[in-house]
Design a protein around this motif. Structure first.
Motif, mmCIF file in Angstrom:
data_model
loop_
_atom_site.group_PDB
_atom_site.id
_atom_site.type_symbol
_atom_site.label_atom_id
_atom_site.label_comp_id
_atom_site.label_asym_id
_atom_site.label_seq_id
_atom_site.Cartn_x
_atom_site.Cartn_y
_atom_site.Cartn_z
ATOM 1 N N UNK B 231 35.062 24.056 31.939
ATOM 2 C CA UNK B 231 35.381 24.177 33.361
ATOM 3 C C UNK B 231 34.252 24.886 34.101
ATOM 4 N N UNK B 232 33.778 25.988 33.509
ATOM 5 C CA UNK B 232 32.684 26.708 34.145
ATOM 6 C C UNK B 232 31.420 25.858 34.151
ATOM 7 N N UNK B 233 31.189 25.106 33.075
ATOM 8 C CA UNK B 233 30.010 24.247 33.008
ATOM 9 C C UNK B 233 30.056 23.212 34.123
ATOM 10 N N UNK B 234 31.219 22.622 34.297
ATOM 11 C CA UNK B 234 31.354 21.599 35.324
ATOM 12 C C UNK B 234 31.190 22.199 36.719
ATOM 13 N N UNK B 235 31.730 23.397 36.912
ATOM 14 C CA UNK B 235 31.590 24.067 38.208
ATOM 15 C C UNK B 235 30.124 24.326 38.516
#
Lengths: 505, 349
Positions: B231-235
């Protein structure tokens, strides 16, 4: 004087090197509302979790009605008459109010719930204490305020004599908060005792008889509410006098981000955007107030690039955007400070260095021909650590080990270092200590002074009022008309937050 | 009982986990040895001697370790990005099939061209085989554990069909086996007259290359970021799905090299017993190595040593060599437990 119904003696709880509660002792008397006041992270919730048996204290003891309470046993706490209303509700959404309340109160081998008697009892309780609710309603259909009433009824149904409310107003509108306070008055009139956890001064002043102030895990003050003042409590809570931020008048620049009639699907467990138009101008902080779940998450996701608009237009610096993604948002000069710094803002198991380059690792500064330049990355991390005053053992430290404030400073450094033209700050100070909060505010005001357009989304109305040049209120996926600094009163903003249409002028 | 997270231990302690896991494994399996009526000490001694006691034994262990290094790397790469590739077995067999198709005389090329070509083709086939489950996962949310696991059976049946049909050796006396690869398609032996072949050297190079990819490159960084917190990577703008595709290609390609190296370096032809579960053992190898590409080499040699040593031991001690399977499986469980204990503190109340 009447005997204490609850006595905490020398409660100490450590989490690794952190002392969450440090030798805390206090008494609670019959028919009394005690407010437990403190910053986020002061140890309020930990203390109540010990009381309720979720945690076991390292030292100290708890006595209820003169008998000692076995540690680490929620069932014993319930039997002793302690009821807890958590910040996050613990209701089964697909069941009725009655089922939720009676759940777990009857022996398992009783084949059938005596619904009639249970419903009568719930009606009586809700009538007595002003907790209007239909026992047959399904919880999923209830508003947040109604769900809280169900939680309180649940505790009362189990004959709670001591009621703990953990940040009960965080999710309520001003009107619902007033109703809650009336209920509390009725409860103490019946001889219940209440512990009310909050970090909001005005609520503490309005609802309590006595205030206990926690700071950094220690009990630093105890006052009778009638004999104290907001400013004294604030000073106790933060340990220093807080000077209100002085803000220079805005030098408003050109529109940098424009949303025109944008709609989205629902996001982050909240409402969808429904035809929202919004213009962010350089040199201006736009504050977005509202009860959470009204579309703030969708708006933040849209601006951050993680959500696609279903209709309407996004324009950056006057040019309409065709395709939209986090990478495009970053390329367009939008800095994002996400609401959840643990789950979204950082990768806990990666190092400080690996986290600071997360949004820019593809730039020529940090990579060449598919290979990362770790020396440059480490240098950048050291720069951020120095410039943003981050306390961490080394750039190689896993970011999970940093405190919330230091993590947020790193995120701030990562976001603000490229001098973005637009800044999306979503709950940028939630859960931070006072020092970190004022640091974040200072950095946002600096960005404003250099001409950035800032959208500040916050549930903390005081923060919004202090920083914003312009305030918008979000309700049910729609935005109110903007108001300039000082134009609307808190009560008027509260009305808008509650979803009441603006009264004709 | 409940689990509370705790900070990561220092590197020195982390390196002790595999050692502790192996010690616990020996302890647990010694109970079985006792049940079989033998002395654990003499059995473990015989296993160790059979694995490394003579030059023959040591070379045999390295030969057996070669495919495990490839499949271990394949699993380590995929698991690092939290792409659960349980299908290294299938990718290995596809690599073997491609080696036979191209290596039995279809291409009249000299060795120095033919072998790289076959390697690339085998890798491409393995990569494509894992791309399917990766696409299903990212597009439709289909669990890749299920798809890759089931593909193992599909591919094994497919190979069985090929060996009864188009790839069947006409001179094979009716056995379900392929023709042998031509001399130009064979990996030479490292020591003349011994079974250890250059596939081992290639596997060491592969481990080094994968280490560099994971540590030094943008792709490795993206894979780790996606694996730790998608999720953080995608953000942050990392194209999560594309990274998972690349991970699948790399992982599938590495596993296929195991099949290539077994056929071209050791067996010479393709049969249905090309792999005694190297694809699955690769999971143990990768976990014991804590997904570290260089650690994979060490843990592959360890696991291979147990298999080779147990064979030798069973001939003399009369304890069935199945004890090797039990040891390897127990090692996986104890290692997973050790990793869990390193991240969480167990509280009894």
């Amino acid at each position: 004087m009447n005997a204490p119904v609850l006595r905490l003696t020398g409660i100490t709880k450590r989490f690794g090197p952190l002392v969450a509660n440090d030798a805390i002792s206090f008494d609670l008397k019959r028919g009394e509302v005690v407010a437990l006041l403190g910053e986020n992270g002061a140890g309020k919730t930990t203390l109540m979790n010990i009381l309720f048996g979720h945690y076991v204290a390292d030292e100290g003891s708890v006595e209820t009605f003169g008998k000692s309470l076995p540690p680490g046993d929620p069932r014993a706490a319930l039997d002793a008459g302690i009821g807890m209303v958590h910040q996050h509700f613990t209701l089964a959404e697909n069941m009725t109010v009655l089922e939720n309340i009676a759940l777990g109160t009857q022996a398992m081998w009783r084949a059938r719930l005596d619904r009639g008697a249970a419903a009568r009892r719930i009606r009586k309780l809700s009538g007595d204490f002003g907790l209007a609710i239909d026992p047959g309603a399904v919880v999923a259909a209830l508003s947040v305020g109604e769900r809280q009433r169900v939680e309180i009824l649940k505790a009362l149904y189990r004959d709670a004599r001591i009621l703990i409310l953990d940040e009960p107003t965080a999710v309520l509108t001003p009107a619902e908060t007033d109703a809650l306070f009336r209920t509390l008055k009725l409860l103490v009139a019946q001889g219940l005792s209440i512990i009310f956890i909050s970090h909001k001064l005005h609520e503490v002043m309005a609802a309590s008889d006595r205030v206990l102030v926690l700071r950094a895990g220690r009990l630093v003050g105890e006052r009778r509410t009638a004999e104290t003042s907001r400013s004294e409590l604030a000073a106790l809570m933060v340990g220093q006098e807080i000077a209100p931020a002085t803000v220079a008048p805005a030098k408003v620049g050109p529109p940098l981000l424009e949303l025109t009639d944008v709609s989205t699907r629902a996001g982050g467990g909240g409402a969808a955007l429904d035809g929202v138009s919004l213009t962010l101008r350089g040199g201006e902080i736009t504050g977005l107030a509202g009860v959470s779940g009204n579309g703030q998450a969708a708006l933040a996701a849209l601006i951050a690039g993680t959500m696609q608009p279903l209709g309407g237009e996004i324009a950056i610096g006057g040019a309409t955007v065709k395709e939209w993604s986090p990478r495009r948002a970053l390329a367009a000069g939008i800095a994002r400070i996400p609401e959840d710094r643990h789950a979204v803002g950082t990768i806990g198991d990666m190092s400080v260095t690996e986290n600071v380059i997360l949004e820019r690792y593809r730039s020529a500064r940090f990579s060449r021909l598919g290979f990362l330049d770790w020396r440059a990355a480490r240098g950048f991390a050291e720069e951020i650590i120095a410039d943003y005053d981050v306390k961490c053992p080394s750039p190689e430290a896993r970011i999970r080990l940093l405190s919330g404030g230091n993590m947020q400073k790193l995120i701030l450094g990562r976001a603000l270092d490229p001098e973005p033209s637009v800044i999306l700050a979503n709950q940028p100070t939630r859960g931070l200590d006072v020092g970190a909060v004022s640091y974040v505010h200072k950095k946002l005001l600096e960005a404003r002074a250099r001409g950035a357009a800032i959208l500040l989304i916050s549930e903390d109305l005081e923060e919004i009022l202090a920083l914003s040049d312009r305030i918008l209120v979000m309700s049910k996926g729609r935005l109110s008309t903007p108001s300039a600094r000082g134009e609307r009163t808190v009560r008027e903003l509260g009305e808008l937050m509650a979803g009441h249409a603006e009264a004709a002028a | 009982m409940r689990l509370e997270p705790k900070p990561a231990p220092p590197l020195g302690v982390t390196l002790l986990f595999p050692v502790a896991a192996i010690a616990a494994t020996l302890l647990i399996t010694s109970l079985l040895v006792l049940a079989a009526g033998a002395s654990p000490f003499s059995v473990f001694y015989l296993v160790a001697r059979g694995a490394a006691g003579t030059q023959f034994a040591a070379l045999e262990t390295l030969t057996r370790a070669t495919p495990l290094i490839f499949t271990g790397l394949a699993v380590a790469v995929a698991f690092r990005a939290k792409l659960w590739n349980i299908g290294a077995e299938a990718q290995l067999y596809i690599g073997g099939v491609v080696t036979i198709v191209l290596g039995t005389g279809a291409l009249p090329l000299p060795s120095f061209l033919l072998i790289p070509l076959i390697m690339l083709a085998a890798m491409a086939a393995g990569a494509l085989l894992l791309l399917g489950p990766a696409v299903l996962k990212t597009r439709f949310g289909v669990d890749e554990v299920v798809t890759t696991l089931l593909l193992n059976f599909i591919v094994l049946l497919f190979v069985s069909m090929l060996l009864e049909g188009p790839l069947k050796d006409p001179m094979g006396l009716g056995w379900p086996q392929s023709q042998r690869v031509v001399a130009e398609a064979q990996l030479p032996r490292i020591i003349q007259g011994k079974r250890l072949h250059y596939g081992f050297a290639i596997s060491l190079c592969a481990a080094a290359i994968v280490w560099v990819i994971m540590k030094k490159t943008v792709l490795g960084y993206e894979m780790r970021a996606v694996g730790h917190n998608a999720e953080a990577a995608s953000f942050a703008g990392i194209p999560v799905n594309r990274v998972l595709m690349k991970t699948a290609l790399l992982s599938g390609g590495l596993a296929a090299l195991a099949g290539f190296s077994e056929v071209s370096g050791l067996k010479g032809n393709l049969t249905l017993d090309l792999s005694p579960g190297y694809g699955y053992s690769g999971i143990v190898v990768a976990m014991l190595a804590m997904l570290n590409p260089l650690g994979v080499v060490a843990s592959a040699i360890f696991v291979a040593g147990i298999f080779v040593g147990a064979d030798a031991m069973s001939r003399t001690a009369g304890v069935p060599s199945y004890i090797a399977d039990v040891m390897v499986a127990t090692a996986l469980l104890t290692m997973v437990t050790a990793i869990l204990m390193s991240r969480f503190r167990v509280r009894w109340r």
